[in-house]
Write an enzyme that holds these catalytic residues in place. Structure first.
Site, PDB file in Angstrom:
ATOM      1  N   SER A  29       9.574 -29.920  -5.201  1.00  0.00           N
ATOM      2  CA  SER A  29       9.528 -30.271  -6.608  1.00  0.00           C
ATOM      3  C   SER A  29       8.699 -31.533  -6.868  1.00  0.00           C
ATOM      4  O   SER A  29       8.346 -31.830  -8.014  1.00  0.00           O
ATOM      5  CB  SER A  29      10.959 -30.501  -7.141  1.00  0.00           C
ATOM      6  OG  SER A  29      11.612 -31.549  -6.436  1.00  0.00           O
ATOM      7  N   SER A  32      11.470 -30.920  -0.767  1.00  0.00           N
ATOM      8  CA  SER A  32      10.510 -31.357  -1.785  1.00  0.00           C
ATOM      9  C   SER A  32       9.674 -32.554  -1.373  1.00  0.00           C
ATOM     10  O   SER A  32       8.670 -32.856  -2.019  1.00  0.00           O
ATOM     11  CB  SER A  32      11.251 -31.686  -3.087  1.00  0.00           C
ATOM     12  OG  SER A  32      11.889 -30.536  -3.590  1.00  0.00           O
ATOM     13  N   LYS A  45       8.028 -40.210  -8.899  1.00  0.00           N
ATOM     14  CA  LYS A  45       8.500 -38.939  -9.448  1.00  0.00           C
ATOM     15  C   LYS A  45       9.450 -39.194 -10.619  1.00  0.00           C
ATOM     16  O   LYS A  45      10.305 -40.091 -10.542  1.00  0.00           O
ATOM     17  CB  LYS A  45       9.198 -38.155  -8.326  1.00  0.00           C
ATOM     18  CG  LYS A  45       9.684 -36.757  -8.679  1.00  0.00           C
ATOM     19  CD  LYS A  45      10.292 -36.121  -7.444  1.00  0.00           C
ATOM     20  CE  LYS A  45      10.823 -34.726  -7.692  1.00  0.00           C
ATOM     21  NZ  LYS A  45      11.400 -34.135  -6.453  1.00  0.00           N
TER      22      LYS A  45
END
Length: 567
Positions: free
Chosen positions: A135, A159, A61
Site C-alpha cells: 500500500s 507494503s 505515507k
C-alpha cells in the site's frame, strides 16, 4: 553532501515538476516553506551543529501523522489534523531531515497494488503502465524517481517490501515494535510496522537506526534484547525454498531467483533447501481467516458510515471483516501461534531465509479487472512475516520478464542486522553502524583476531568487526604457553612500553557477559588505552603469567610475530 540543504530542496522541486507524477502525492508542501526550513538548517550547520540526516529529503505515507498536516489514510472524508508528529517522523526531522510531503497509498493501507485510491493508481517508476505495488505506493515511487532520498511506509502484509521490489529500491521492514507506531493509523494493529524506503541499503539503515528505540507512548513497543546479534556470521547459512514453493513465479522469475541464490553462494553463503509451505499457509490466514477482523477494528465504523467515500474493494474487505465471530479470531490466533513455533524451529539452524519478494508485475489494467485475486498473489511471500514476528529486508536482485526483480532476506525477530548484512551481499554495501546502533567495544590482540583460531568465539555471539586499533605506547606483549597459542597484553607505562596492533569488535551486553564468564585464566578484561587517547574495554593478561612467557613486543602485534616465526 556537496549541495547546501537549500539547493537540494530547489533541485527536488524542479525534479518533481519535471517528472510530472502528481499521483505520488496526496499533499506536497509549498516549496517556499520547505526552502525556509532548509535555509535555517544550513545556518545551523554553518554554526557547527552536527545532524546525521542534515538535508536528507523525506516523504511520509499519508497514514502516518505529521504535525499540522492532515492525515487522510487515502480517504479525504476521513481526514484529521494531528497536533504532533508520529514518533518515527519526529525523530527523522530532529536529525535534520526535510519533509516534502505526504504520499499516496492503497486506502487505509489495505492492498499491495497501489491502485485502491480515490486519487487514482500510482504508476510504477520504471514502467508507468504497470502497478507500483502498495500500500506504500507513493513513498516507494517518490524514492525510485529520485524525488526524495528516503520515504516512510507501513507494512502489515508486505507494503514496505512489495513496492520496493517492483520499483528497484530497498525496503527495510523491522522487527515489530522496535520502530514506534505511535501516530500511525492502524491497519491491523498487532502486525503493523513502520518501514523505510531508500535507493541504497546504507541510507535505509541509517534512517531506521534513528527511528528505532523505546517510546513510552507505544503500547506495542519493544526493546532490543541484551543478547541481540550485531552482525551476521562470516559464512552465513541461508535457507531457500523448494522448487514447488516457487510455483507462483514465471519461468523468468524462477531464473532470477536462482541467479540470486548463486550470487549469495558466490559471496560465501551456505544455502540449503527447506519446505516453506507452512509459512505460505500461515500467510493465507491474514485475509482468508479471521485475523482480518483487525482491519474492521481499525476503521470499520467509519467505513460503515461513509460507504460512498471508500474504495469499493477496500470497503468490501473491511466490512466483511466486521461480521467475523470472536471465536474464529481466537482459533486463528492459536493457529498462528503454532505456525510461529514451527517457523522458528524451521530456521533454528539458519541465519536467514531467502525468498522472492513478490510473484510478478501486473499491468494496472489487469489489477483493475481482478483487484482481489491479483492482490492476493502479490502477498504470497510477504504476508506471513509480520504474522510470525519476523524481520525482513527487500533488495533489488536483477530483472525478470522486463521488470525489476527483488528478493527478501527474512530473519527471526531482533535479527534485523544479520538480515541487513546478508542483504548487503546483493547491494555491495557495508554498514558502518549496526542496528541497533551502539554495542560495547572490545579490543582483542591475539587468538581472537580475524582469521585466528578463537575468532569464532566472537562471531558466534554476533559480534561485529569495527576496525583495526593500536594501543598507546604503554604496553608489552608476551607469547604465553597456552593451547592454542595466544599472547598476553600488559600495561607497563610509556617509558617501558610500545604500541601494539589489534582489532576492535562490537558486542551486545549479553554477548559480552557470556564472553567474560567463559574467559579462561590468565586473561581478564580491563580498560586499554589507544593511540588516539581513548580507552576501550579489552583483553589484558595477569603480569605474573606474562612473566613466564616470551616477550614479543618488538614485533608490534600478534600477527607480525606469527609471520616472523613462520618465515
Amino acid at each position: 553532501m556537496t549541495q547546501s540543504c537549500a539547493a537540494r530542496v530547489t533541485t527536488a522541486y524542479h525534479r518533481i515538476t519535471e517528472t510530472d507524477r502528481p499521483e505520488v502525492w496526496i499533499l506536497l508542501r509549498p516549496e517556499e516553506e520547505v526552502l525556509a526550513e532548509a535555509t535555517a538548517l544550513d545556518a545551523r550547520l554553518a554554526a557547527g551543529e552536527t545532524l546525521p540526516l542534515a538535508g536528507v529529503l523525506l516523504a511520509v505515507k499519508d497514514n502516518i501523522d505529521v504535525a499540522d498536516l492532515p492525515t487522510t489514510g487515502g480517504c479525504p472524508a476521513f481526514a484529521y489534523h494531528p497536533d504532533s508528529s508520529a514518533t518515527a517522523v519526529r525523530r527523522l526531522l530532529d536529525a535534520g531531515a526535510l519533509l516534502l510531503g505526504k504520499t499516496s497509498l492503497d486506502q487505509f493501507a489495505t492492498g499491495l497494488v497501489g491502485t485502491r485510491s480515490p486519487h487514482g493508481p500510482v504508476r510504477n517508476a520504471l514502467h508507468p503502465e504497470k502497478i507500483s505495488g502498495g500500500s506504500s505506493s507513493g513513498s516507494a515511487v517518490a524514492v525510485a524517481l529520485g524525488l526524495v532520498d528516503i520515504a516512510l511506509g507501513t507494512d502489515t502484509a508486505g507494503s514496505g517490501r512489495v513496492p520496493a521490489a517492483l520499483n528497484g529500491i530497498v525496503g527495510i521492514k523491522p522487527t515489530l515494535g522496535v520502530a514506534p507506531t505511535t501516530g500511525v493509523l492502524p491497519a491491523a494493529r498487532p502486525y503493523d510496522a513502520v518501514t523505510v524506503f531508500a535507493r541504497t541499503l546504507t541510507e535505509a539503515q541509517t534512517a531506521m537506526g534513528i527511528m528505532t528505540g523505546p517510546d513510552k507512548g507505544d503500547p506495542r513497543g519493544r526493546v532490543w534484547p541484551d543478547d541481540v546479534r550485531l552482525s551476521a556470521p562470516p559464512r552465513p547459512r541461508v535457507a531457500v525454498p523448494r522448487d514447488e514453493d516457487l510455483a507462483p513465479l514465471s519461468p523468468g522469475g524462477r531464473a532470477a531467483f536462482a541467479a540470486a541464490v548463486k550470487q549469495l553462494e558466490a559471496a560465501g553463503v551456505t544455502t540449503a533447501v527447506v519446505d516453506v509451505s507452512p509459512l505460505l499457509a500461515a500467510a493465507r490466514l491474514l485475509y482468508d481467516g479471521a485475523l482480518v477482523a483487525e482491519r474492521y477494528a481499525a476503521v470499520g465504523e467509519f467505513v460503515a458510515d461513509h460507504r460512498s467515500a471508500v474504495d469499493p474493494t477496500v470497503a468490501r474487505i473491511i466490512l466483511a471483516a466486521g461480521r467475523l465471530p470472536a471465536h474464529a479470531l481466537a482459533a486463528d490466533q492459536e493457529r498462528l501461534d503454532r505456525y510461529r513455533v514451527h517457523a522458528y524451529s524451521l530456521l533454528s539452524d539458519y541465519d536467514a531465509l531467502l525468498l522472492p519478494t513478490t510473484t510478478g508485475h501486473p499491468d494496472i489494467a489487469e489489477v483493475l479487472a481482478d483487484p482481489v485475486g491479483l492482490n492476493s498473489r502479490m502477498g504470497t511471500y510477504t504476508n506471513f512475516v509480520n504474522l510470525l514476528d519476523m524481520a525482513a529486508v527487500a533488495v533489488p536482485a536483477g530483472e525478470a520478464d522486463g521488470s525489476p526483480f527483488g528478493v527478501s532476506v527474512i530473519t527471526r525477530a531482533f535479527e534485523d542486522q544479520p538480515a541487513i548484512d546478508i542483504a548487503a551481499l546483493f547491494t555491495g554495501e557495508q554498514a558502518a553502524h549496526p542496528l541497533p546502533d551502539g554495542g560495547i567495544g572490545l579490543a582483542v590482540f591475539g587468538a581472537h583476531l580475524t582469521g585466528q583460531p578463537l575468532n569464532h568465539q566472537l562471531t558466534d555471539t554476533g559480534a561485529r568487526y569495527a576496525g583495526e586499533v593500536t594501543t598507546a605506547a604503554s604496553y608489552r606483549l608476551t607469547a604465553l604457553r597456552t593451547t592454542p597459542p595466544k599472547p598476553g597484553l600488559v600495561r607497563v607505562g610509556p617509558e617501558a612500553g610500545a604500541a601494539i596492533a589489534g582489532e576492535r569488535w562490537l558486542l551486545s551486553p549479553g554477548a559480552l557477559g557470556r564472553f567474560l564468564a567463559a574467559l579462561p585464566a590468565p586473561m581478564s578484561l580491563g580498560r586499554i588505552e589507544l593511540d588516539d587517547g581513548s580507552w576501550v574495554l579489552g583483553f589484558q593478561c595477569d603480569p605474573h603469567a606474562a612473566a613466564d612467557g616470551t616477550d614479543i613486543t618488538e614485533h608490534g602485534g600478534w600477527r607480525a610475530y606469527l609471520e616472523a616465526m613462520s618465515a
